[in-house]
Every structure is written in structure tokens, then in C-alpha cells.
Design a protein around this motif. Structure first.
Motif, PDB file in Angstrom:
ATOM      1  N   UNK A  18       0.836  -1.209   0.000  1.00  0.00           N
ATOM      2  CA  UNK A  18       0.000   0.000   0.000  1.00  0.00           C
ATOM      3  C   UNK A  18       0.868   1.255   0.000  1.00  0.00           C
ATOM      4  N   UNK A  19       1.926   1.223   0.763  1.00  0.00           N
ATOM      5  CA  UNK A  19       2.807   2.385   0.787  1.00  0.00           C
ATOM      6  C   UNK A  19       3.436   2.625  -0.584  1.00  0.00           C
ATOM      7  N   UNK A  20       3.844   1.557  -1.197  1.00  0.00           N
ATOM      8  CA  UNK A  20       4.448   1.691  -2.522  1.00  0.00           C
ATOM      9  C   UNK A  20       3.448   2.303  -3.493  1.00  0.00           C
ATOM     10  N   UNK A  21       2.242   1.764  -3.469  1.00  0.00           N
ATOM     11  CA  UNK A  21       1.214   2.291  -4.357  1.00  0.00           C
ATOM     12  C   UNK A  21       1.009   3.779  -4.109  1.00  0.00           C
ATOM     13  N   UNK A  22       0.892   4.113  -2.849  1.00  0.00           N
ATOM     14  CA  UNK A  22       0.667   5.518  -2.519  1.00  0.00           C
ATOM     15  C   UNK A  22       1.831   6.392  -2.945  1.00  0.00           C
ATOM     16  N   UNK A  23       3.004   5.903  -2.725  1.00  0.00           N
ATOM     17  CA  UNK A  23       4.184   6.689  -3.094  1.00  0.00           C
ATOM     18  C   UNK A  23       4.188   6.949  -4.590  1.00  0.00           C
ATOM     19  N   UNK A  24       3.873   5.904  -5.355  1.00  0.00           N
ATOM     20  CA  UNK A  24       3.889   6.057  -6.803  1.00  0.00           C
ATOM     21  C   UNK A  24       2.789   6.997  -7.268  1.00  0.00           C
ATOM     22  N   UNK A  25       1.694   7.013  -6.516  1.00  0.00           N
ATOM     23  CA  UNK A  25       0.606   7.902  -6.904  1.00  0.00           C
ATOM     24  C   UNK A  25       0.727   9.259  -6.231  1.00  0.00           C
ATOM     25  N   UNK A  26       1.893   9.497  -5.643  1.00  0.00           N
ATOM     26  CA  UNK A  26       2.197  10.782  -5.062  1.00  0.00           C
ATOM     27  C   UNK A  26       1.179  11.196  -4.016  1.00  0.00           C
ATOM     28  N   UNK A  27       0.864  10.268  -3.135  1.00  0.00           N
ATOM     29  CA  UNK A  27      -0.115  10.563  -2.089  1.00  0.00           C
ATOM     30  C   UNK A  27       0.500  11.457  -1.020  1.00  0.00           C
ATOM     31  N   UNK A  28      -0.318  12.309  -0.435  1.00  0.00           N
ATOM     32  CA  UNK A  28       0.176  13.224   0.589  1.00  0.00           C
ATOM     33  C   UNK A  28       0.538  12.499   1.875  1.00  0.00           C
ATOM     34  N   UNK A  29       0.115  11.256   1.959  1.00  0.00           N
ATOM     35  CA  UNK A  29       0.347  10.516   3.188  1.00  0.00           C
ATOM     36  C   UNK A  29       1.770   9.959   3.287  1.00  0.00           C
ATOM     37  N   UNK A  30       2.504  10.087   2.241  1.00  0.00           N
ATOM     38  CA  UNK A  30       3.835   9.471   2.224  1.00  0.00           C
ATOM     39  C   UNK A  30       4.923  10.534   2.301  1.00  0.00           C
ATOM     40  N   UNK A  31       5.925  10.282   3.086  1.00  0.00           N
ATOM     41  CA  UNK A  31       7.009  11.253   3.247  1.00  0.00           C
ATOM     42  C   UNK A  31       7.850  11.339   1.984  1.00  0.00           C
ATOM     43  N   UNK A  32       8.421  12.480   1.798  1.00  0.00           N
ATOM     44  CA  UNK A  32       9.197  12.704   0.593  1.00  0.00           C
ATOM     45  C   UNK A  32      10.349  11.704   0.442  1.00  0.00           C
ATOM     46  N   UNK A  34      10.629   8.671   1.482  1.00  0.00           N
ATOM     47  CA  UNK A  34      10.083   7.380   1.068  1.00  0.00           C
ATOM     48  C   UNK A  34       9.683   7.406  -0.396  1.00  0.00           C
ATOM     49  N   UNK A  35       8.983   8.472  -0.760  1.00  0.00           N
ATOM     50  CA  UNK A  35       8.585   8.605  -2.171  1.00  0.00           C
ATOM     51  C   UNK A  35       9.793   8.468  -3.075  1.00  0.00           C
ATOM     52  N   UNK A  36      10.839   9.200  -2.713  1.00  0.00           N
ATOM     53  CA  UNK A  36      12.029   9.183  -3.556  1.00  0.00           C
ATOM     54  C   UNK A  36      12.608   7.775  -3.671  1.00  0.00           C
ATOM     55  N   UNK A  37      12.685   7.114  -2.529  1.00  0.00           N
ATOM     56  CA  UNK A  37      13.218   5.750  -2.534  1.00  0.00           C
ATOM     57  C   UNK A  37      12.389   4.860  -3.463  1.00  0.00           C
ATOM     58  N   UNK A  38      11.079   4.936  -3.292  1.00  0.00           N
ATOM     59  CA  UNK A  38      10.185   4.082  -4.069  1.00  0.00           C
ATOM     60  C   UNK A  38      10.324   4.371  -5.562  1.00  0.00           C
ATOM     61  N   UNK A  39      10.292   5.647  -5.869  1.00  0.00           N
ATOM     62  CA  UNK A  39      10.351   6.021  -7.279  1.00  0.00           C
ATOM     63  C   UNK A  39      11.670   5.583  -7.905  1.00  0.00           C
TER      64      UNK A  39
END
Lengths: 337, 337
Positions: A18-32, A34-39
Motif C-alpha cells: 500500500x505504501x508503494x502504491x501511494x508513493x507512486x501515486x504521489x499521495x500526501x500521506x507518504x514522506x518525501x 520514502x517517495x524518492x526511494x520508491x520512485x
DNA sequence: CTTTGACCCGAAATCGTTTGCATCAAAATT
DNA sequence: AATTTTGATGCAAACGATTTCGGGTCAAAG
């Protein structure tokens, strides 16, 4: 093939799917961070989301069906180019079908599309389409539907055509002014609404100039090029032959060229012709052909804009029941001079 | 919209979803009476299986991508008609993309298709395609891939072309026999393999007849029709102007007509021309155009047959690395007489 | 010292099908 | 009569993504 999916990404990253999905969809719930790592990981592993899983979940396909009566026709090719120009930006895909002017094929194609495979349908109906229950089904299922060129008046949605009446009128007037007294009208089928508009223009022009016309000047052609050539040749051989021809579709103009050649009649000496056509090389024919050409590309892109608005923005109303007319262009050439 | 799905059917029938699914798929595990009941109910409620759920589960889409460099070209339209003729019978759908001869667009389109969206790709590469890593990616991902016309030799798969070398040769010989001494070759780009074959035929014919050719007789044209006309007109104005032209693609022949008109040169008096082209109305041009036309429809249907075999039968091997040549046809007309 | 809220993340349900495995009655076999 | 086989069906887990709900942390505010 070992597809890399979200679960695999999550594992690699020691995160939950779920976190990965959110990160990829640029959700506000995910820290920057983490987003960067995922992307970064997604890019590294060249992750591509599965379109079917997404479509299944989201109940939309990002795909649009385009149904045309024939492929070998510049007009339709240009319209599709116009549609693609817009839809490509939005990441939409185009399923293209040809009915080959066959109603049965049309019905079959339409029935394939009622299960959510496409988010919308853009179509030009076949010349043989008389019963329209299959189109009503599409409409009643709520699939967004737009008609163009060969439209179906009965369905209350938006339709795109060019100013057919006006140009049928203008073209006829042009022939009259060039001295034609017996102007024949070539059409594919009575069923096509578009033919009707062009025909009305023709009729009204004759009326206005006090010229007669007889029933058998309205020539109903078929799908077979060969038969059409024969039919037109027979007419040109006849005593009551035309001195002017208005061809409502391109293929009938082509057939007329062949018929003229067969009967050794010459345009514009023996008869003059104007045709609705989007052929690019009308000017290179012998004789060059006077055409009324539709703004095909624009018709396509305008339809696509309307579609994209409806499909990508929330709370959009259904398409209005109206006919949008786009201006055609008349190019005068030798065939009518 | 309240879609009717398997679960709903199961409820109505007081059966489990699995039984319904099996009944609809005509599984041997289900009794005939049950099958009949299920099928009847499915028909009554007009059940349509959700294609995405199915694709997700089965890992196949029953969809094929067709990528072409341009839509407004009879050749490609005919090829697609040929593909559709076969695939339609098998219930396959066609996603059609145009690259507009742009490599970047080609790369983008291809990248969209790596996620299982399509079961196979049929393509004709853009004239600008030089680097082919995106095509290698497709191949290495295991997506069945067939090339036609503008093929990519480096990828070890099946390719369909027509006998380009032979016809480049024949066309050149024809021009030579008609008395041409300075035969120019018009091409879109050095990158296109197809152009190369046609070019080799041209070269070898000249060699065989002991005719010279100079570097600047090989004319590299661009994507812009306008520029091409200018370029060709400049050549026709020149002192060293050709008395014969072999156009490797249709659009360059058209450009030549316009250039001839501009320079007031007449075919076949001032120069003769032969072109590769699938234009239907080559015979109606002024002057009528000598063409080498490919069996486009057959190329399409043959490719589709191969595809359907691979996709619908179990344990099919990958496509062989070979080039299949289909015979073109030369139609001699005024432009080269 | 508690409360609030912002922030970050995971478990699990969901979309609609298909399918491996379990179940369970009736028929067939020993 | 006990056991095996067969035939017909149901249960539940996939397929891969999104999303609802809820839990936990930490800092600032009360």
C-alpha cells in the motif's frame, strides 16, 4: 518473464504494497524521502503497472473505441489522427474498428464494447444502418458516445458534422452557374443522414434556380466499385445523361472518373463534377477534381477534447444532444470549370 | 449501471460462482442441465464477462498493437484491413498507433505496451529510427513481435516485406529501357531498411547496364511535404537534372508531381518516373503513374495468421528469424512511357 | 501530564474471473 | 456390507493494483 509488480517492489524496499502504491501515486500521506526511494527503485527495476489490475479496480480502461465504415479513406484516417493527437497526451489508447459498411459487423463490434472495455465510443455509422437498437443499447448502458460524419440523429448525444447542407447547396449552385442544367446526385444510401443533408442542399439549390430534377437523377450506388462504375457508365451512355454531377462521397467520384474513361466522355467538356472528398491529390487528377473537403483532423481533435474533458474531470454531465457543424472548404478545379 | 457479474448470476441461480464460471466455459465437470440453466440465465440477464478481470487472471489481453509510421497512406490502411480480417474471427482487438515518423513517439508508444497490455505487436518502424534499444527491449521482454515493410533486421523475429530488391531492379531497368540515362533515386531516410533494398536493386540495375550514378542522384528527403517539393523542384530546375526518377515511397512521387508542375516540366516527356505506391487511383493522375504496389492486404492477413497460430495454440515456438517476401506488382502507366 | 493533530505506514478488502482442492452424495466395485 | 470410484458442486486462493480503515509516533499546545 517474471513481472515486477508492487508486491515485489514492496519486498525489495521493505515497505508494504500500500505504501508503494501511494508513493507512486504521489499521495500526501507518504514522506518525501520514502517517495524518492520508491520512485528510484521503480525506475531501476523498470516497474510498469499492470493495466488490467488497474482497470479492474478503477472501473475504467483509458481506452476509446473508434468505429469507422472503411479504412481506405483519407477522411477517416485524418479524423483518427486528430483524435489521437489529443488522446495521446492524456495517455489514452485507441481501439480502431472498421465495419466495412456492414451493419452486421457494426452490431458485433458494438456488442464487444458493452462490457467496459472502452470508456467511450466515437463512431461513424455504416451506410446500411437502418435499425439502430444496437446504438440505443450503447447509449442506455451509459457508455459515452459521439457520432461524426455519418451520424445517427435519433440518439440524444453530441454529433460532429460539417456544414453539409450549405455545401451541397453551394456546390450545386456552382454547377448551375457553370451552365449545368441536368445535375445528377450520386449517393451511397438513403440511410445515411449525412447524405440526406447534402441532398437537401442540392434540392434546394435546384429549386431556387427553378431547375427541375427527376427521380432517376438521384442515383443510389452500392458498395461494389465495379457495379458503381457500370451503373454510372450506363447513365453516361444514356440519352438523358447529366451535364453535371454532384458526388456525395469520394468513392463515387472515383467511380465516375472510371466510367467517364469507359464512355470516352471528358470532364469538364461533356459534363462537370463536384465531389465531397478529402483526397489530398484531387489537384493531380486528370482532370483535377473540384472538392468539398471537411476539416477532418479538427473534427477528430474537437471530439477528443470533448471526450477528454468528460473522462478526466469529475462530475461531468452527459454529452448534450446537439449537432456541431464545422466548416468545410470548397476547392474549385478543372472538373467543374 | 449495476453490472451483472458472475457472482450475481450465481446468486440468482443458487450456485457458486465457480460453477457458473465453469458452466459458461463449458467445463466437463458441470452437468448438462446445470450448464443449460446457467447459459439461459446469462443470456436473459445479458451477462458480459469483464475483460479486465479475465485478462488479469489469464495474463493475456486478446489485443494486438499495430504501430505504423503514418495513417494517411493506403498501404498501411490496407495492411490493417488484412490484419483485422483474420483477428476479428478470433475475437482479438486492435490497438492502432501512429508514430508520425517520429522516433520519440515510437519509443513512447512501445514503452506503453511492455506491461502486458497487448499479446503481440505488429509494426513498421519510423523512418528516423536508428537506435533500436526500445525494440530490443520489446523482444527481450518476450512480447511476440512481427515487422513489416519498414523492418528492423537486427531483431531476430519474422519480418514481412515484398520483393523490394527485385522490384527496385526491375523498375530501374524499365526506366533504362525507356531511354533514361540519369536516374535519380528519391528516399526518405538512410535508416529505413526497406529503402536500402530498393536502393540496392536500383544500384545493381544501373551497374548491370553500365550506367553511372553520382552521389547527389540519391536524394534524401524529409518529412515535410513542402520542403520535399522545393528540394525536388530545385533538382528539376538544375542543369544536371534527371531524365528518370525512382521514388521509393509514394509521398515522394506526389511531391514530384507538384515539383513538376512548378517547374513546368512534363512527364513523361521531360522525365519519367516510377514509384513504389499502393495508391488506388494512380491510373487517374495526370499523367497516370507507373507504380510498384505491394500486396498490402495479404501482408496483413499473413501476419495475422501467423500471430493467431502462435497466440491461440499451445506450445508454439517463438517466431523464426526470417524474412518473408511477398510479390509486388508493377503497373506500367504514362509517367514512365 | 494529557490532548491534539500532523505525519507515516500497514493490514485487509475490493474489482470479477478462473482454478486447485475439498466435499459429498450416489453409483460401482470388492 | 464396506470400500472405492465417479460425478457434480462449493470454498477459497489467486491475478495486481487501489483504497478504507486503523495504528502508531512525535511534537506542539493546552
Amino acid at each position: 518473464m517474471a513481472e515486477v509488480n508492487i508486491k515485489y517492489l514492496a519486498e525489495k524496499l521493505k515497505l508494504s504494497p500500500s505504501t508503494v502504491s501511494r508513493a507512486l501515486n504521489d499521495s500526501y500521506e507518504i514522506s518525501q524521502p520514502t517517495k524518492d526511494r520508491v520512485i528510484a527503485m521503480a525506475k531501476e527495476l523498470n516497474y510498469q503497472p499492470n493495466p488490467f489490475a488497474r482497470s479492474l479496480r478503477e472501473q475504467k480502461s483509458k481506452t476509446i473505441a473508434v468505429i469507422i465504415p472503411e479504412r481506405i479513406n483519407n477522411f477517416f484516417s485524418q479524423v483518427i489522427d486528430g483524435i489521437e493527437e489529443i488522446t495521446q497526451e492524456y495517455g489514452y489508447h485507441l481501439l480502431v474498428y472498421s465495419t466495412h459498411e456492414n451493419v452486421e459487423t457494426e452490431r458485433k463490434i458494438v456488442s464487444y464494447l458493452l462490457n467496459g472495455r472502452v470508456d467511450a465510443i466515437v463512431m461513424s455509422v455504416s451506410s446500411q444502418t437502418k435499425k439502430i437498437d444496437h446504438l440505443e443499447t450503447v447509449y442506455s448502458k451509459g457508455v459515452p458516445l459521439i457520432f461524426f460524419d455519418r451520424i445517427c440523429q435519433e440518439i440524444p448525444t453530441t454529433k460532429f458534422i460539417s456544414n453539409d447542407y450549405e455545401n451541397g447547396f453551394k456546390a450545386t449552385v456552382h454547377l448551375i452557374e457553370k451552365g449545368c442544367k441536368k445535375i445528377f446526385f450520386l449517393m451511397l444510401s438513403k440511410e445515411i443522414s449525412i447524405g440526406r443533408e447534402r441532398f437537401r442542399g442540392y434540392q434546394d439549390a435546384l429549386k431556387k434556380y427553378g431547375l427541375p430534377y427527376e427521380e432517376n437523377w438521384i442515383v443510389q450506388c452500392s458498395q461494389s466499385e465495379e457495379e458503381n462504375i457500370k451503373l454510372i457508365a450506363r447513365i453516361l451512355y444514356g440519352l438523358d445523361r447529366p451535364d453535371g454531377i454532384l458526388a456525395s462521397v469520394e468513392k463515387l467520384a472515383i467511380a465516375t472518373y472510371h466510367a467517364a474513361r469507359e464512355t470516352r466522355l471528358e470532364m469538364p467538356k461533356d459534363f462537370k463534377m463536384v465531389s465531397f472528398s478529402n483526397m489530398k491529390i484531387a489537384g493531380l487528377l486528370k482532370p483535377s477534381l473540384t472538392t468539398i473537403s471537411q476539416p477532418a483532423f479538427e473534427i477528430g481533435s474537437e471530439m477528443a477534447k470533448l471526450l477528454m474533458k468528460k473522462l478526466t474531470k469529475p462530475n461531468q454531465p452527459a454529452f448534450e444532444n446537439k449537432v456541431i457543424q464545422m466548416p468545410s472548404q470548397i476547392d474549385f478545379r478543372e472538373s467543374s470549370n
